[in-house]
Design an enzyme around this catalytic site. Structure first.
Site, PDB file in Angstrom:
ATOM      1  N   SER A  39       0.973  -1.331   0.239  1.00 32.77           N
ATOM      2  CA  SER A  39       0.559   0.029  -0.269  1.00 32.77           C
ATOM      3  C   SER A  39       0.709   0.775   0.106  1.00 32.77           C
ATOM      4  O   SER A  39       1.498   1.064  -0.967  1.00 32.77           O
ATOM      5  CB  SER A  39      -1.143  -0.275   1.366  1.00 32.77           C
ATOM      6  OG  SER A  39      -1.921   0.868   1.130  1.00 32.77           O
ATOM      7  N   ASP A 153      -6.210  -3.677  -2.067  1.00 31.43           N
ATOM      8  CA  ASP A 153      -4.675  -3.130  -1.499  1.00 31.43           C
ATOM      9  C   ASP A 153      -4.386  -4.553  -0.812  1.00 31.43           C
ATOM     10  O   ASP A 153      -4.664  -5.134   0.089  1.00 31.43           O
ATOM     11  CB  ASP A 153      -5.844  -1.995  -0.129  1.00 31.43           C
ATOM     12  CG  ASP A 153      -4.577  -1.143   0.187  1.00 31.43           C
ATOM     13  OD1 ASP A 153      -3.384  -2.085   1.325  1.00 31.43           O
ATOM     14  OD2 ASP A 153      -4.470   0.221   0.765  1.00 31.43           O
TER      15      ASP A 153
END
Length: 286
Positions: A39, A153
């Protein structure tokens, strides 16, 4: 000079502290020979691997609330709020997209295949496609379609991928975890403020307004947000226990949240401070 295999966690804007950690490592003579990120960690790690971290830091200084709004390309889709294209294009103006294989150091980004429910390690192909997939916060950013996968993610499956970074003989495994939000400290501080001002009703009301997002109002947003944070934090702690890094720079925060991108210099300073203390402790042990 000591070689370092560096791993950078997810954590939204708190991940800007990774910049301070990297700068501190370099200032102390450490040599980063490989990097893995998830991320925001994938974004910072990728920009660093491309040799453009100073430019990125300078650009972040220009990001205020108004610019954040300008970079937010809202969508009417049912599965996401923001397309996420505008922010990537803005960064690509000073960080050119390159094949990951051409980067000067080994790099990988972690994403999650929503369909198969599994972790995806991206170490080939477009750097920015890898970053864009890794930062695709579920329900916020538009997922990335790649082959037959729907990528979201990486924090969902491996928020601090210390088992994915490329290792070299004799290197130090250093993990930087900014996924922890110090809810207890935040709560205690706010309760102390309320107690001190309990006779001032107007100020008390103001303080209550300040803490509603995290502590007072229990709604769908706060329930899902905190549940996600707790899950990611527990997965990070488990990964640290399994891999046992040489250094774990654990940066919990109570003041800054996942969307405080307009506070980059403060977050970078925290990274510097925490890294310095962790490396001093390492030196004292040797």
């Amino acid at each position: 000079m000591k070689d370092v295999a560096l791993v950078l966690s997810s954590g939204g804007a708190r991940g800007l502290a990774h910049i301070g950690v990297i700068e501190e490592l370099e200032s102390l003579g450490y040599h980063i020979t490989s990097i893995a990120g998830c991320s925001m960690g994938a974004l910072i790690g990728g920009v660093y691997a491309a040799g453009k971290l100073p430019e990125f830091r300078e650009w972040m200084k220009t990001v205020d609330r108004k610019k954040m709004l300008e970079l937010t390309d809202f969508s009417l889709s049912l599965n996401h709020l923001v397309k996420g294209t505008r922010i990537i294009k803005a960064i690509m103006e000073f960080v050119p997209d390159v094949p990951i294989e051409d980067l000067p150091i080994p790099y990988c980004a972690i994403a999650t295949d929503w369909k198969a429910g599994r972790e995806v390690v991206i170490d080939k192909g477009s750097l920015f496609e890898a970053i864009r997939a890794s930062i695709s916060l579920p329900s916020f950013y538009e997922p990335v379609q790649r082959d037959d996968m729907i990528l979201i993610d990486g924090g969902v499956t491996n928020p601090i991928p210390m088992n994915r970074v490329k290792r070299h003989e004799g290197d130090l495994l250093i993990g930087v975890d900014v996924s922890g939000h110090d809810y207890k400290a935040q709560w205690e501080k706010q309760q102390k403020q309320l107690e001190m001002q309990k006779h001032d009703k107007s100020l008390k009301a103001k303080l209550l307004d300040m803490i509603i997002p995290d502590n007072i109002e229990f709604n769908y947003y706060t329930l899902l947000s905190r549940t996600s944070s707790i899950m990611i934090r527990q997965n990070s702690l488990l990964m640290a226990e399994l891999t046992k890094p040489d250094v774990l720079i654990d940066i919990q925060m109570s003041r800054y949240g996942g969307f405080d991108y307009d506070k980059s210099e403060r977050l970078i300073a925290i990274g510097h401070n925490k890294a310095r203390k962790a490396l001093e402790a390492l030196k004292a042990q040797s």
